[in-house]
Design an enzyme around this catalytic site. Sequence first.
Site, PDB file in Angstrom:
ATOM      1  N   GLY A 206       0.828  -1.190   0.000  1.00 31.39           N
ATOM      2  CA  GLY A 206       0.000   0.000   0.000  1.00 31.39           C
ATOM      3  C   GLY A 206       0.866   1.244   0.000  1.00 31.39           C
ATOM      4  N   CYS A 207       0.246   2.379  -0.300  1.00 29.36           N
ATOM      5  CA  CYS A 207       0.999   3.636  -0.405  1.00 29.36           C
ATOM      6  C   CYS A 207       1.523   4.094   0.959  1.00 29.36           C
ATOM      7  CB  CYS A 207       0.136   4.712  -1.057  1.00 29.36           C
ATOM      8  SG  CYS A 207      -1.560   4.821  -0.440  1.00 29.36           S
ATOM      9  N   TYR A 208       0.641   4.150   1.963  1.00 24.89           N
ATOM     10  CA  TYR A 208       1.112   4.541   3.296  1.00 24.89           C
ATOM     11  C   TYR A 208       2.210   3.603   3.803  1.00 24.89           C
ATOM     12  CZ  TYR A 208      -2.766   7.915   3.970  1.00 24.89           C
ATOM     13  OH  TYR A 208      -3.635   8.972   3.875  1.00 24.89           O
TER      14      TYR A 208
END
Length: 403
Positions: A206-208
């Site tokens: 995921g991005c985070y």
Amino acid sequence: MSSTTFGSVSFNSGWLRKHGTLSSNSRQCDGSLLRVRASVASSPQSLRSTKEKIDASEKSVRIGVLGASGYTGAEVVRLLANHPHFGITTMTADRKAGQPIGSVFPHLMTQDLPAMVAIKDADFSNVDAVFCCLPHGTTQEIIKSLPKQLKIVDLSADFRLSNINEYEEWYGLPHKAPELQKEAVYGLTEVLRGKIRNARLVANPGCYPTSIQLPLVPLIKAGLIELRNIIIDAKSGVSGAGRGAKEANLYTEVSEGLHSYGITKHRHVPEIEQGLSDASHSKVTVSFTPHLMPMSRGMQSTIYVEMAPGVTTDDLYLELLSAYKDEVFVRLLERGVVPHTRHVRGSNYCFMNVFEDRIPGRAIIISVIDNLVKGASGQALQNLNLMMGFPENMGLDYQPLFP
């Protein structure tokens, strides 16, 4: 040998004669130099034919993009436009079946691509590898049904958590492909490239979690920070919420303000804690709060950590410098320079830096990425490059877009 000039570019005239691009308006000067008007030097058709021949001969890996009508799917298509070996042969989008990509994303209309089809109608006989850009909860059964010889990078969250019970707890659905979960490799490229290189199925982070783990994993492995009291304040552009029509994503809802969400229960928490726990070989729990920013793309994670006894921010800086000095896409900035999201926009870079907190013994780490590139489609392409035996930066040397 003689040459021909197009504006400021010179070409050998022998090459031009061979390829039939000299026009009747060309004239020879001083017996050697031919000056040709750019508008008549070659027809669009001849240029198009040359390009098609190059594409056919060089793009040896046939790519399927599942979920091409979403933001991450569109970003995969954009990035692949300049990849010398990956060519798209199949694209799916159930609600947009039968439409060209340019009708959904006009910025991609110049690309010569197959029309999108419903996933049930997709032909995988001419596909070698797949980017799966489908929503969470829908991917497991689809990937389970794909031909076993395909290399797959899944951009959903469906294979990121190694514990299927934890997946059900956070996503509210039982895992539908537990046998595939055992095979899946987590795709944080700079940390796990050895495993990714030999994988068939990669769960793209995921991005985070990408923006958080890249700075924290080396520091945890080196024992330079305490595992307690890790506080993460993260902010993302609105594209991180996907392209679906949602009231919370309307312009009037997100503009001119800051929106906290998923407080204490964001689904990226177990993914972040899984990666940090693997690095420390013990359970790590973090405080994580994400925020939606009134911008299209970009992500910043501001991370507050407690340093181990006797450790200084210089030690943290030198460890990150050592960990990433040879990396193409992860850059530790000069001391004191603050990373900004606008400096990585549109690129696969992660910029980071370390700062001394006013509170003795604590440090502040700032990490920025483009949530759609390094936080999603760019890292996915980086991973597939590894899986297919190509340099991992191939097709990804886009410079950040500024201003």
